[in-house]
Enzyme design. Structure first.
Site, PDB file in Angstrom:
ATOM      1  N   ASN A  81       0.668   6.412  -1.137  1.00 19.05           N
ATOM      2  CA  ASN A  81      -0.603   6.714  -1.809  1.00 19.05           C
ATOM      3  C   ASN A  81      -1.357   7.890  -1.184  1.00 19.05           C
ATOM      4  O   ASN A  81      -1.219   8.173  -0.008  1.00 19.05           O
ATOM      5  CB  ASN A  81      -1.508   5.478  -1.820  1.00 19.05           C
ATOM      6  CG  ASN A  81      -0.956   4.395  -2.731  1.00 19.05           C
ATOM      7  OD1 ASN A  81       0.129   4.544  -3.298  1.00 19.05           O
ATOM      8  ND2 ASN A  81      -1.689   3.311  -2.876  1.00 19.05           N
ATOM      9  N   MET A  82      -2.201   8.526  -2.024  1.00 13.32           N
ATOM     10  CA  MET A  82      -3.043   9.658  -1.595  1.00 13.32           C
ATOM     11  C   MET A  82      -3.680   9.410  -0.231  1.00 13.32           C
ATOM     12  O   MET A  82      -3.656  10.254   0.653  1.00 13.32           O
ATOM     13  CB  MET A  82      -4.188   9.846  -2.595  1.00 13.32           C
ATOM     14  CG  MET A  82      -3.758  10.411  -3.910  1.00 13.32           C
ATOM     15  SD  MET A  82      -3.656  12.197  -3.773  1.00 13.32           S
ATOM     16  CE  MET A  82      -2.960  12.604  -5.361  1.00 13.32           C
ATOM     17  N   LYS A  83      -4.265   8.228  -0.108  1.00  7.27           N
ATOM     18  CA  LYS A  83      -5.057   7.902   1.079  1.00  7.27           C
ATOM     19  C   LYS A  83      -4.203   7.903   2.349  1.00  7.27           C
ATOM     20  O   LYS A  83      -4.668   8.279   3.418  1.00  7.27           O
ATOM     21  CB  LYS A  83      -5.693   6.528   0.873  1.00  7.27           C
ATOM     22  CG  LYS A  83      -6.756   6.190   1.847  1.00  7.27           C
ATOM     23  CD  LYS A  83      -7.574   5.005   1.309  1.00  7.27           C
ATOM     24  CE  LYS A  83      -8.149   4.248   2.471  1.00  7.27           C
ATOM     25  NZ  LYS A  83      -7.686   2.870   2.553  1.00  7.27           N
ATOM     26  N   GLY A  84      -2.959   7.467   2.227  1.00  6.21           N
ATOM     27  CA  GLY A  84      -2.070   7.500   3.373  1.00  6.21           C
ATOM     28  C   GLY A  84      -2.367   6.433   4.404  1.00  6.21           C
ATOM     29  O   GLY A  84      -2.818   5.343   4.069  1.00  6.21           O
ATOM     30  N   TYR A  85      -2.176   6.788   5.667  1.00  9.44           N
ATOM     31  CA  TYR A  85      -2.263   5.792   6.731  1.00  9.44           C
ATOM     32  C   TYR A  85      -2.798   6.451   7.997  1.00  9.44           C
ATOM     33  O   TYR A  85      -2.307   7.505   8.407  1.00  9.44           O
ATOM     34  CB  TYR A  85      -0.863   5.219   6.979  1.00  9.44           C
ATOM     35  CG  TYR A  85      -0.792   4.143   8.027  1.00  9.44           C
ATOM     36  CD1 TYR A  85      -1.312   2.867   7.770  1.00  9.44           C
ATOM     37  CD2 TYR A  85      -0.210   4.377   9.268  1.00  9.44           C
ATOM     38  CE1 TYR A  85      -1.235   1.863   8.722  1.00  9.44           C
ATOM     39  CE2 TYR A  85      -0.127   3.381  10.223  1.00  9.44           C
ATOM     40  CZ  TYR A  85      -0.643   2.134   9.939  1.00  9.44           C
ATOM     41  OH  TYR A  85      -0.566   1.146  10.878  1.00  9.44           O
TER      42      TYR A  85
END
Ligand code: B12
Length: 254
Positions: free
Chosen positions: A132-136
């Site tokens: 996802n866009m948000k990532g980690y």
């Protein structure tokens, strides 16, 4: 600490207060209420595990009739560092902008990536973190990269469906997340996708990546994947690996 060159046969031992003192910390739960008797039971358990100089540093009620312990002790065990060999994923890491520019230039199009958590496994958070866009942990996910056309199919995706989609969308890379490992379901399930891609005759053309908290590179390779990623993986590690792997298939990177 100073730099140390390991010589053959030399043992690595736990470091507590001093080098090679062998001190380890152990934590566990016993199904008894906290008491002095429980404390002694914890110490006895540590001794039976082969520790000496045992000290129960912490005892705390964990739930009704359960007690959590932290125990210190000394082990005589050591391991020969020189003999420990673990296959590791080889990743030439590039920064976000550099990787995007490099991949678009060298591959000449966007790299198609499909991601899913497969079989009966409903734990979507790991694959979301990678895709996802948000990532980690502040590291953007694959959907954010211009060089990838990334689709996260979510959780409980059947292997047969994932393999079919890989063919239909001409995926360059397929990312599989496996979190539940009870009774080894992850092994069979992960293996099934490899077999399905082989049956469809597309395995060699796809970069196949396995990930999850109980996954490591050696295990993934054993199952027929190209790479395995474990706990705390960053999307940027996976991004660099995919680009390198796709280019290797194109004969452009070694
Ligand atoms: C949230 C959670 C759930 C949620 C999931 C919701 C959702 N939408 O995902 C719910 C409540 C539904 C759930 C259900 C169950 N759960 Co649960 N769950 C958890 C929990 C608390 C957190 C997992 C998580 O989100 N971690 C955060 C992510 C970011 O970490 P991660 O998955 O490790 O991902 C990272 C890496 O592993 C890696 N990675 C992961 N996937 C991939 C894929 C690729 C391609 C790559 C490159 C990297 C990669 O990158 C990520 C980022 O670094 C864990 C315990 C824990 N604290 O870990 C238990 C845990 C995973 N669950 C467990 C169990 C047993 C279950 C159930 C079977 C319980 C039950 N009896 O019903 C069910 C199974 C449901 C099912 N069919 O799958 C066990 C698994 C034990 C085992 N060894 O198999 C755990 C460990 C809890 C425990 N200690 O018992 N669970």
């Amino acid at each position: 600490m100073t730099h140390h060159d390991w010589i053959a046969g030399e043992l690595v031992r736990p470091y507590g207060d001093r080098r090679d003192d062998g001190i380890v910390q152990l934590s566990f739960v016993l199904p008894v209420p906290p008491s002095e008797r429980a404390r002694e039971a914890a110490a006895e358990l540590a001794r039976r595990l082969g520790l000496d100089q045992v000290h129960v540093a912490h005892m705390e009620a964990a739930a009704a009739r359960y007690t959590f312990f932290v125990v210190y002790g000394r082990t005589a065990a050591g391991v020969e560092w020189e003999r420990i060999q673990v296959p590791e994923v080889l990743v030439r890491k590039r920064g976000f902008d550099e990787l995007n520019a490099y991949a678009l230039r060298e591959v000449g199009r966007r790299i198609v990536v499909l991601g899913a958590c497969t079989g009966s496994d409903a734990h979507a958070v790991g694959i979301d973190a990678i895709m996802n866009m948000k990532g980690y942990a502040g590291d953007p996910g694959l959907e954010r990269y211009a060089c990838f056309e990334a689709t996260n199919l979510g959780a409980q995706v059947e292997n047969v469906r994932l393999a079919r989609l890989a063919v239909e969308r001409r995926a360059d890379a397929v990312l599989v997340s496996q979190v539940v490992t009870q009774r080894d379901v992850h092994r069979e399930n992960a293996r099934q996708l490899v077999e399905e891609l082989e049956r469809l005759g597309v395995r060699a053309g796809v970069t196949l990546v396995l990930g999850g908290p109980r996954i490591d590179h050696r295990f993934a390779v054993e199952l027929g994947y190209d790479a395995g990623f474990g706990p705390a993986t960053r999307p940027s590690d996976v991004a660099s690996f995919i680009v390198g792997s796709v280019l290797r298939r194109m004969g452009k990177e070694h």
